[in-house]
Motif scaffolding. Structure first.
Motif, PDB file in Angstrom:
ATOM      1  N   VAL A 153       0.878  -1.175   0.000  1.00 17.68           N
ATOM      2  CA  VAL A 153       0.000   0.000   0.000  1.00 17.68           C
ATOM      3  C   VAL A 153       0.909   1.216   0.000  1.00 17.68           C
ATOM      4  O   VAL A 153       1.785   1.339   0.867  1.00 17.68           O
ATOM      5  N   GLY A 154       0.749   2.111  -0.967  1.00 17.74           N
ATOM      6  CA  GLY A 154       1.576   3.311  -1.003  1.00 17.74           C
ATOM      7  C   GLY A 154       2.780   3.151  -1.911  1.00 17.74           C
ATOM      8  O   GLY A 154       2.719   2.460  -2.929  1.00 17.74           O
ATOM      9  N   ASP A 155       3.916   3.779  -1.532  1.00 20.54           N
ATOM     10  CA  ASP A 155       5.079   3.776  -2.416  1.00 20.54           C
ATOM     11  C   ASP A 155       6.320   3.124  -1.807  1.00 20.54           C
ATOM     12  O   ASP A 155       7.417   3.269  -2.354  1.00 20.54           O
ATOM     13  N   SER A 156       6.180   2.410  -0.699  1.00 19.28           N
ATOM     14  CA  SER A 156       7.267   1.528  -0.280  1.00 19.28           C
ATOM     15  C   SER A 156       7.247   0.329  -1.227  1.00 19.28           C
ATOM     16  O   SER A 156       6.178  -0.141  -1.619  1.00 19.28           O
ATOM     17  N   ARG A 157       8.429  -0.157  -1.592  1.00 20.13           N
ATOM     18  CA  ARG A 157       8.520  -1.132  -2.681  1.00 20.13           C
ATOM     19  C   ARG A 157       9.080  -2.481  -2.248  1.00 20.13           C
ATOM     20  O   ARG A 157       9.799  -2.575  -1.262  1.00 20.13           O
ATOM     21  N   ILE A 158       8.756  -3.498  -3.052  1.00 21.34           N
ATOM     22  CA  ILE A 158       9.351  -4.829  -2.916  1.00 21.34           C
ATOM     23  C   ILE A 158       9.955  -5.206  -4.265  1.00 21.34           C
ATOM     24  O   ILE A 158       9.291  -5.106  -5.301  1.00 21.34           O
ATOM     25  N   TYR A 159      11.230  -5.616  -4.226  1.00 21.12           N
ATOM     26  CA  TYR A 159      11.949  -6.054  -5.420  1.00 21.12           C
ATOM     27  C   TYR A 159      12.389  -7.498  -5.253  1.00 21.12           C
ATOM     28  O   TYR A 159      12.536  -7.990  -4.131  1.00 21.12           O
ATOM     29  N   ILE A 160      12.675  -8.153  -6.383  1.00 24.33           N
ATOM     30  CA  ILE A 160      13.341  -9.449  -6.367  1.00 24.33           C
ATOM     31  C   ILE A 160      14.629  -9.326  -7.181  1.00 24.33           C
ATOM     32  O   ILE A 160      14.672  -8.608  -8.197  1.00 24.33           O
ATOM     33  N   TRP A 161      15.675  -9.988  -6.707  1.00 25.86           N
ATOM     34  CA  TRP A 161      16.969  -9.939  -7.392  1.00 25.86           C
ATOM     35  C   TRP A 161      17.609 -11.313  -7.367  1.00 25.86           C
ATOM     36  O   TRP A 161      17.508 -12.043  -6.380  1.00 25.86           O
TER      37      TRP A 161
END
Length: 249
Positions: free
Chosen positions: A117-125
């Motif tokens: 929710v919002g603009d905190s992000r989750i990435y995969i690498w």
């Protein structure tokens, strides 16, 4: 699974309104970054409440998750936290209008369920590959970008890029963005607040993930680079490793 995290108030703000939660259970891990807002102490209250309540619900869950159960559990978590924060703000004048972003990953050995929710992000690498964003920013600028009104380059410096279209606790109901994906050996998850991504590009994040350093050192490097670039906002980073591969001492 291994998780490392760091948070910093940045170079300008005296108070850190970000909160991080990392919780282990048998065969699973829950990791959260929440970026509070609302002025005075309200932002800190919102993000900490979100983490504390999530912790209680995590402890109350018994047994393992299937993919479907994980997705359902996260959706219920987000809805209940949203209503709890909204009602708290309605009943406490000093916290009226408070809210928080909420980026959460529920990880097992085979797959991860993510919601935001919002603009905190989750990435995969994964080593040798560019970092890839799994979540979508719920911002005014991202809406302009998706509709083709601005370019990605214009979005990066847009004066209204901080305006959120969705946040936890500001409305009684909330739309949900939850998905489940596989992750393989050597994969890593990055969860962060916008204090990081407003300063570091995906390319810069990939470069740090590739470097010869431990996971904790990488979280510190990301924060140092964000602060070196201005550090106008709080910065929070969590890195999770699927099996510990790629953590180079």
């Amino acid at each position: 699974m291994i998780a490392e995290w760091s948070t910093h108030s940045g170079m300008i703000r005296e108070q850190n309104e970000d909160s991080i939660g990392v919780f282990h259970a048998e065969g699973a891990l829950l990791a959260i970054v929440a970026d509070g807002m609302g002025g005075h102490a309200a932002g800190e209250v919102a993000s900490k409440m979100a983490i504390d309540c999530a912790s209680e619900r995590w402890k109350a869950h018994a047994g393992t998750f299937t993919r479907k159960e994980a997705s359902s559990w996260l959706n219920h978590l987000v809805r209940s936290l949203n209503l709890q924060l909204f009602e708290y703000a309605q009943n406490h004048a000093e916290c009226h209008g408070m809210g928080t972003t909420f980026a959460v990953a529920l990880c097992t050995d085979q797959w991860i369920a993510v919601s935001s929710v919002g603009d905190s992000r989750i990435y995969i690498w994964h080593e040798g590959e560019p970092i890839r964003q799994l979540t979508e920013d719920h911002t005014f600028v991202n809406e302009l970008l998706k509709s083709g009104q601005i370019t990605k380059e214009e979005a990066a410096s847009h004066p209204k890029r901080h305006i959120l279209m969705r946040s936890l606790g500001t409305e009684p109901t909330i739309a949900l963005d939850t998905s489940v994906i596989d992750w393989g050996s050597g994969s890593h998850i990055l969860i962060c607040s916008d204090g990081l991504t407003n300063k570091l590009s995906d390319g810069q994040l990939s470069k740090i993930m590739e470097c010869q350093a431990s996971m904790h050192e990488k979280t510190e490097m990301m924060i140092q680079e964000a602060n070196r670039a201005g550090g106008e906002d709080n910065v929070s980073v969590v890195i999770i490793s699927q099996d510990g591969d790629g953590e180079k001492q």
